[in-house]
Every structure is written in C-alpha cells, then in structure tokens.
Write a protein that holds these residues in place. Structure first.
Motif, PDB file in Angstrom:
ATOM      1  N   VAL A 185     -13.385   0.390   4.774  1.00 67.25           N
ATOM      2  CA  VAL A 185     -13.589  -0.894   4.088  1.00 67.25           C
ATOM      3  C   VAL A 185     -14.826  -0.843   3.211  1.00 67.25           C
ATOM      4  CG1 VAL A 185     -14.163  -3.324   4.441  1.00 67.25           C
ATOM      5  CG2 VAL A 185     -12.361  -2.273   5.787  1.00 67.25           C
ATOM      6  N   LEU A 211     -10.851  -9.983   8.967  1.00 70.52           N
ATOM      7  CA  LEU A 211     -10.605  -9.134   7.793  1.00 70.52           C
ATOM      8  C   LEU A 211      -9.529  -8.105   8.125  1.00 70.52           C
ATOM      9  CD1 LEU A 211     -11.322  -8.142   4.932  1.00 70.52           C
ATOM     10  CD2 LEU A 211     -12.937  -6.577   6.020  1.00 70.52           C
ATOM     11  N   ILE A 231      -6.149  -9.611   8.321  1.00 69.71           N
ATOM     12  CA  ILE A 231      -5.555  -9.742   6.985  1.00 69.71           C
ATOM     13  C   ILE A 231      -5.013  -8.394   6.535  1.00 69.71           C
ATOM     14  CG2 ILE A 231      -6.127 -10.138   4.553  1.00 69.71           C
ATOM     15  CD1 ILE A 231      -8.134 -12.277   5.569  1.00 69.71           C
ATOM     16  N   TYR A 232      -5.783  -7.348   6.791  1.00 72.99           N
ATOM     17  CA  TYR A 232      -5.345  -5.978   6.460  1.00 72.99           C
ATOM     18  C   TYR A 232      -4.049  -5.663   7.202  1.00 72.99           C
ATOM     19  CZ  TYR A 232      -5.324  -0.842   6.668  1.00 72.99           C
ATOM     20  OH  TYR A 232      -4.957   0.481   6.610  1.00 72.99           O
ATOM     21  N   SER A 258      -1.738  -7.633   8.447  1.00 76.51           N
ATOM     22  CA  SER A 258      -0.599  -8.395   7.918  1.00 76.51           C
ATOM     23  C   SER A 258      -0.069  -7.751   6.643  1.00 76.51           C
ATOM     24  CB  SER A 258      -0.996  -9.839   7.632  1.00 76.51           C
ATOM     25  OG  SER A 258      -1.135 -10.584   8.810  1.00 76.51           O
ATOM     26  N   GLY A 259      -1.001  -7.364   5.771  1.00 74.37           N
ATOM     27  CA  GLY A 259      -0.594  -6.734   4.519  1.00 74.37           C
ATOM     28  C   GLY A 259       0.112  -5.408   4.752  1.00 74.37           C
ATOM     29  N   ARG A 299       3.673  -5.900   5.972  1.00 77.22           N
ATOM     30  CA  ARG A 299       4.544  -6.248   4.840  1.00 77.22           C
ATOM     31  C   ARG A 299       4.866  -5.016   4.008  1.00 77.22           C
ATOM     32  NH1 ARG A 299       1.241  -9.185   1.583  1.00 77.22           N
ATOM     33  NH2 ARG A 299       0.869  -7.251   0.455  1.00 77.22           N
TER      34      ARG A 299
END
Lengths: 362, 412
Positions: free
Chosen positions: A211, A262, A265-266, A268-269, A272
C-alpha cells in the motif's frame, strides 16, 4: 513426466492460500510453487513489465527472477520480512544473507520446494539456485510466461512430480495475465471472510509495504524503489516522505498503521475483479474453495482440491498426513471494537454482496 | 570648524566643508543622472514574473531583478521564463526586446546578507531604485518545510527591506496573502493586522510574521498586497506554478489514482464527504489581473498601506468543489458540517487536504475599499470570476498537466 496443465491458486491474499501451498508441498506428486510471482514482481509492483509479451533469452529470464527486489530487500534489511520468506539467511552456511540480499526466486519458492524432499537428498535451496542459473541460460528466446511454464515443468521433472501448482499472495492482481498467457490453466479460487482477511492484511508487512508503495508511486509519478529520480518529492506529505528508501526506518514503518477498513475496501475490489476475470474462463476450469470449510471439513475439501488438480492423483495417504496440521486462524474480526467492526463490515459489504449472488455466505 | 586657509594663508589645504560640498554636488549630479528603476525579487516565480511583465508594459523604467542562478546564468534563466510566458500568456513578442533593453538581472538570493546584495547592486548598476517589489517566497506548507518557510518568508523579507533602505527606495511593495486572516470568518478589512494565533499552517504564520516585519518599518513607505488564491491567466488560462487551487486538484487526482489501484472504481461509486461551507466564496484571482492591479496601485498615489488583491465575486466553495470533482471524473462530494460523519476513506482524504481546510470553511469576504479607491472605477480592473471561467481553469489544468503526465507515464 509432468502433464503440464498449469494450475494456479488465486486469492486476495491472507485468505488461507499459503496453507494450501504448504499442504500441497507434502503431496508426493505435486510440485508446490509458493510466492513465485509475488517475489519476482516485488509485491506485484512490476507485473505489467514482467507479463509483457517481449521475447527474452534464458539469461534475461534468469536475471528477472534472480534479482534482489528493492522493496522486499528493504524489509529484510530492517528485519521486517514477512513470515513467507523462509530462506534461512540467518545461517552461516547460506550463500545469501540479510546484508547481501536474497534473490527473488530464493526467498520462498526454492526453499519451499526443497522442504518437500528428504534431507538425505543433498539438495538445498542454494544448490538448486545455482543449478537453475546454469540450466535457464540454455533456454531459447521466449516470452516471460513461456519461460515460466518451462521452468515449472523442468522443476517438476527434477523433483519427480507429475503436476505443478503455483500460488502467490495477492494473486488476483496477476489473474488477467494468467488467464491470457496460460490459456490451458485451471484456477483454484480460495475465499475467506473478508473481515478476517483485512485484519490479517493490516498486520502483514508485505501488504503494508504494498500500500505504501502504491501511494508513493501515484503521488510521485514513478516508483522511488525502482528509480533514482527524486523530482516531485515536495508533493509527498510529511507522513510518506519517511518511506523513501533513503529515509526508511523500521520503527516508523511499524508505527505507521492503516485501518483494516482500507484492506476491507481492497478485499471487496479484489473479489469483484476475481469473479469478473473468472467469468471469462470455462466453469470447469475454476474450483472455488472456502477457507473456513478447509478448517471445518479438511478431508473433503482437500480431496476435492487434489482431484481437481489431477483426478489420477492419490490423496488418501496425503490427507491422513496433512489433516492434522490445520490450525485455527490468528485473525478474528470480532475482537475489534464495535465502531471498527462497523467500518470493516461496511468496507467488505460490496464483496459479500457479490459472493452472496454465488451462494457464498459468512 | 578649522579653517587652515584663513589661519595661515595656505591656498592648497581645502577646508572640510568644501569636501563635503563637493560630495553633495557630486551626489546630486549622480542622482539626477540616474535612471529611475524598480527592484524586483521573485521574478522567476508565478506572481513575480507577471509583475515584471506588467512593469515592462506599464512603465518605461529600468527593472532590476534579483534572481538565483543555477546551471544557467541568472540572466538566461529569467529570459527563458519571460520567453515561455510570452507564449503561455499569448503576449506580444516585442516584450522580449523590452526585457532585453530594460531588465537587468542581479545574480543573488534573498538569503544573502543585505550589505552584500547592496554592494553587488551598486557595482553593477547606476539606477535609482524608486520602488522595491518583494514577491520571492516559499509556498510550501508541510511541517517538514517549517524552517525553510520561516527563513525565506520572514528572514528573506527582513533582508530585502534592509536592502531597500540601503538603496534609498521610496516605496517597498510586499506580497503577502489574504489568508493571513487565518481562520477568521466574515468581512476581512484590508487594514486587518494578522494574528499568528489564528493562522492555520506554517505558510500563513510566516506571511503574518513577514507582515509584522513590514509593519515595524518606518524609514520607507510600505504597501502590503494580499493576493487571494492565484490562478492562471484570465484569457489563456496558462499557469506554471501549481499550488493553491491546482495543488488541491492534484491531491484529489493522486488520491483517486491511489484508490483506483486499491479498488478500481471505488471513488466513482462512493462520494467523498468533506467538511466545508458550501456557501462560502472561494476567492480566486488570475495572475495577470493581480499584477495589473498591483502595479496600477504602485504607480498611483494612494497613501494606504494594505490592499486586497482579491476577486470581488467568485464561485462558491460548493461550486468550486463540484467543478473540480466532476472534472476528474468523480461524483460531487458531500459537504458536511462535522468530521464525525466521516468514514475511514473520508478521513484519509481530508487529512491529505488539511492545508486547504481553512479555504473551504472560512466564509471570508475580503474588503476592497483601499484598492478600489486606488484603482478608480475602471473596467480594466474588473475582478469577477464566473463559474464558467473557473471550469475553464480547472479543465485546463487537468488536461494539460494531470492527464498529459498520466499519458507519459503509461507510455513509459
């Protein structure tokens, strides 16, 4: 002889895939390649360049996979290396030390393979490393992925394996390249509760460095670990200027914390991205495994895995051996405060929603 | 007074008074033969270069510019800046000849002692400095630059005002910022004396302290110009210093790219929350308008000391933020009253734009009584920035700097 059907374990990272690598490493017929792509891409920062379709000589290929990678090296030099680095650099008998740095392929991949052979075999990671240096120099002009496939097959033959499987952390980042450049490949998608993945990522020095590297690169417009440039550094905020390699300190790194949100969010992305990419692959070439089911029902899930890799592989003896090695995970999201749990739940919600449509729940 | 001529009849010992008389005569002759001139610092900077161009166009005077030299000579460096600006601002090419004829570059730095700079100047020129224009400054604001900011903006100001006195300048024009008003809200009068306790960051504090240096000066007439947020040329949109509004856009662009690497499309689907007063005015001033107004005041006869170089009307904070966000392909932000409503991403972003918080929440109305009186009611000095004009400036910066850079990086 190896059947040469590439198999890749893919996941977001911190999803139990290392466990699979370690268990498969004990199967007599499977060559388990651990962290190859992650190491040689220096925590995924070099992926586009590696997977370009340029032709490489064998020597060029070897240079790419034996390079000492700057981000991983700085972690090593400051005693921040992640636990997947298993090369015994602290032993006096090894060729490479913390001071010399460790070539990418030697950090995990080669020592991991050597663990699978008997001590009496007289092969160790250093010996294997120098053998491969010589061996790959004879490789003809080929693309990166062709070289990789050749190397993996040659290693399989060398160790008397009939199948190979590669697994790297954050491998969803590589998935589009793997799908395109290994068109015959099969994929094992391992999924874990995103909330626990996120906590584990936040504690993992490799993910944290990843990151930080992204932030530095996107602010500066270049990677300061790969480039001697230092223009635009006035644009770096005070908290990031400390992460330029010339300013790096272990204490500052350890005290610099991101939030599990954070990484939620990573996660989840990545979920997908993985499902979008895998939707382009024939369904019979994708096996989805839930990490939690490996813990609760190891025999069935691991048998599914081995049969999927090659239906002719023997599983019973191996299963008897490995089933007892499975331990409960370290990260538990329920140990967070209520506020942090709420934020993390919100961050992972998009990933959960996508998986629920596939019938996967936590 | 001894008078050796009278006392003992010697004709060859000149009395002291004669020597003094000669000196005074010589000095007066020299002064009357001196070319009238301006002395400018920061001429290679965004504001300073526009001041130089305006002085070249509005006067026939010589202009001495103090310029730091690097690999190129200071003269070459400044000439290149002017050449670039003639193109960027689409000015008449003959300005370069005016520069060649009337601009003299003194290689030096405001961090050097005033007496050394003074010696350099008097050795290299016989100009009589009428006005000093001090625009050289540090525009950094991160904490790690605190010492540099103070050294340049306070120490440098002390040096230049000392130099101005030695040069016998009549007027010292100092460029501060209207945001020395800090966290104050409501109407801000031009005569407002800054209070460092109300300043939001090291940059503002340094400018307040710089004004204190000016305020304590008595031997020379002083003017303090306080520009608001300086943006590009009002016609061509061109700019070459990308702080202020451009810095905010750049931070948002970087944040978007970072989040895109972490989760593609995340920010496009999740509007950011920002603590901001949407109805407040975001005061923006095109650099050429700023220079035109400042020089007009400088050449005039206003006895006042403080002048706001600010727009009389400018887009609201809400409009400005919406323009910036949509220009970058992001949804308009949600403007909120309290950071308690932030999620973790909101907090991360707002920490990155912390420097700009006071601009977004200040609700300041900058009074222009002094400057409007000095300029008179002339259309040339109109300073209204419309929403549409703001969009042009924002889009220009995004397309010519951010998107262009991204393309180069991708190609590499």
């Amino acid at each position: 002889m190896t059947k040469n059907t590439p198999v890749f374990i893919i996941g977001t990272g911190r999803c139990g895939s290392t466990l699979l690598s370690n268990l498969l490493n004990q199967h007599p017929a499977i060559l388990s390649l651990s962290e190859f792509f992650l190491s040689v891409s220096d925590l995924c920062s070099l992926l586009p360049g590696l997977f370009s379709q340029n032709l490489l000589t064998g020597q060029e290929f070897w240079q790419l996979i034996s390079r000492i990678m700057p981000k991983q090296d700085i972690l090593l030099k400051h005693d921040l290396q992640f636990p997947e680095i298993i090369y015994p650099f602290y032993l006096e008998s090894t060729k490479f030390t913390r001071n010399t740095g460790i070539p990418a392929i030697l950090q995990t991949t080669l020592p991991h393979i050597c663990e699978s052979v008997a001590v009496s075999s007289n092969i160790n990671a250093d010996i294997l490393y120098y053998q491969l240096a010589e061996y790959t120099s004879t490789y003809p002009l080929r693309t990166w992925s062709q070289h990789c496939q050749t190397l993996f097959s040659d290693l399989s033959n060398l160790f008397g394996k009939t199948a190979w499987i590669e697994r790297s952390g954050s491998s969803i980042r590589m998935l589009p390249y793997l799908i395109k450049q290994f068109p015959d490949a099969k994929f094992v998608h391992i999924i874990r509760d995103g909330r626990n993945c996120a906590i584990s990522m936040e504690n993992h020095t490799g993910f944290r460095m990843g990151v930080i590297s992204i932030m530095l690169t996107e602010i500066l417009g270049y990677d300061p670990y790969e480039s001697p440039r230092r223009d635009n550094i006035n644009d770096l905020p005070d908290d990031l200027i400390q992460f330029l390699p010339e300013n790096f300190s272990a204490e500052y790194f350890l005290n610099y914390r991101q939030s599990p949100s954070l990484f939620g969010i990573y996660w989840s992305g990545e979920i997908r991205e993985a499902l979008e990419a895998l939707s382009t692959v024939p369904s019979e070439k994708v096996l989805t495994i839930k990490y939690e089911e490996i813990l609760t029902n190891p025999s069935d899930r691991l048998r599914d895995l081995v049969m999927y890799i090659d239906e002719n592989l023997e599983a019973s003896a191996w299963l008897t051996n490995v089933s007892t090695q499975i331990r409960s995970p370290r990260s538990q999201w329920q140990e967070l405060t209520a506020t942090e749990q709420g934020l993390l739940q919100e961050a992972c919600a998009p990933g959960f929603e996508i998986l629920q449509k596939k019938g996967i729940y936590w | 007074m001894p008078n050796s001529w009278q006392s003992n009849g010697h004709f060859f010992e000149a009395p002291l008074w004669l020597g003094l008389f000669s000196f005074v005569v010589h000095f007066v002759i020299k002064m009357t033969n001196l070319t009238s001139a301006h002395f400018l610092t920061g001429a290679t900077g965004f504001v300073g270069s526009s001041l130089l161009l305006e002085l070249l166009q509005s006067t026939d005077d010589q202009i001495l510019c103090l310029v730091r030299s690097s690999d190129n000579s200071a003269q070459d460096r400044l000439r290149q800046v002017i050449k670039n600006l003639i193109s960027l601002y689409q000015l008449r090419p003959s300005l370069l000849q005016l520069f060649n004829n009337r601009c003299q570059v003194i290689s030096g730095d405001i961090l050097e002692p005033a007496d050394i700079l003074f010696e350099q100047i008097i050795q290299q020129t016989n100009c009589k400095i009428q006005q000093v224009w001090h625009s050289a400054a540090s525009l950094n604001y991160e904490d790690r630059f605190a010492d540099e900011i103070c050294t340049l903006n306070v120490g440098g100001t002390k040096t230049v005002i000392e130099l101005a006195k030695r040069l016998g300048a009549e007027t010292f024009n100092h460029f501060s910022t209207s945001y020395v008003a800090g966290v104050r809200t409501g109407q801000v009068m031009e005569s407002y004396v800054p209070d460092t306790q109300l300043n939001a960051n090291a940059y503002e504090r340094s400018k307040s302290l710089g004004e204190q240096v000016i305020g304590s000066t008595t031997e020379i007439h002083t003017r303090i110009f306080r520009p608001s947020i300086v943006i590009g040329h009002d016609k061509t949109l061109g700019a070459f210093n990308f702080t202020g509004l451009y810095g905010f856009i750049r931070r948002l662009h970087q944040f978007k790219k970072i989040m895109s690497r972490i989760n593609r499309g995340y920010l496009e689907s999740n509007p950011i929350r920002i603590v901001a007063d949407g109805n407040a005015q975001l005061n923006l001033m095109p650099v050429n308008t700023l220079a035109t107004q400042a020089v007009a005041v400088g050449l005039g006869s206003s006895p006042m000391h403080h002048f706001h170089l600010t727009s009389s009307d400018s887009p609201t904070v809400a409009k400005a933020l919406n323009t910036v966000f949509t220009g970058l392909g992001l949804p308009e932000p949600e403007l909120i009253a309290s950071p308690e409503e932030y999620n973790w991403i909101d907090r991360q972003f707002n920490e990155k734009i912390d420097f700009y918080a006071s601009y977004l929440n200040s609700g300041k109305i900058f009074d222009r009584s002094n400057i409007d009186a000095a300029l008179g009611q002339k259309d040339d000095f109109s300073c209204i920035l419309t929403d549409e004009e703001l969009k042009y400036h924002v889009d220009w910066y995004i397309s010519s700097n951010l998107n262009a850079k991204d393309s180069v990086q991708m190609a590499a």
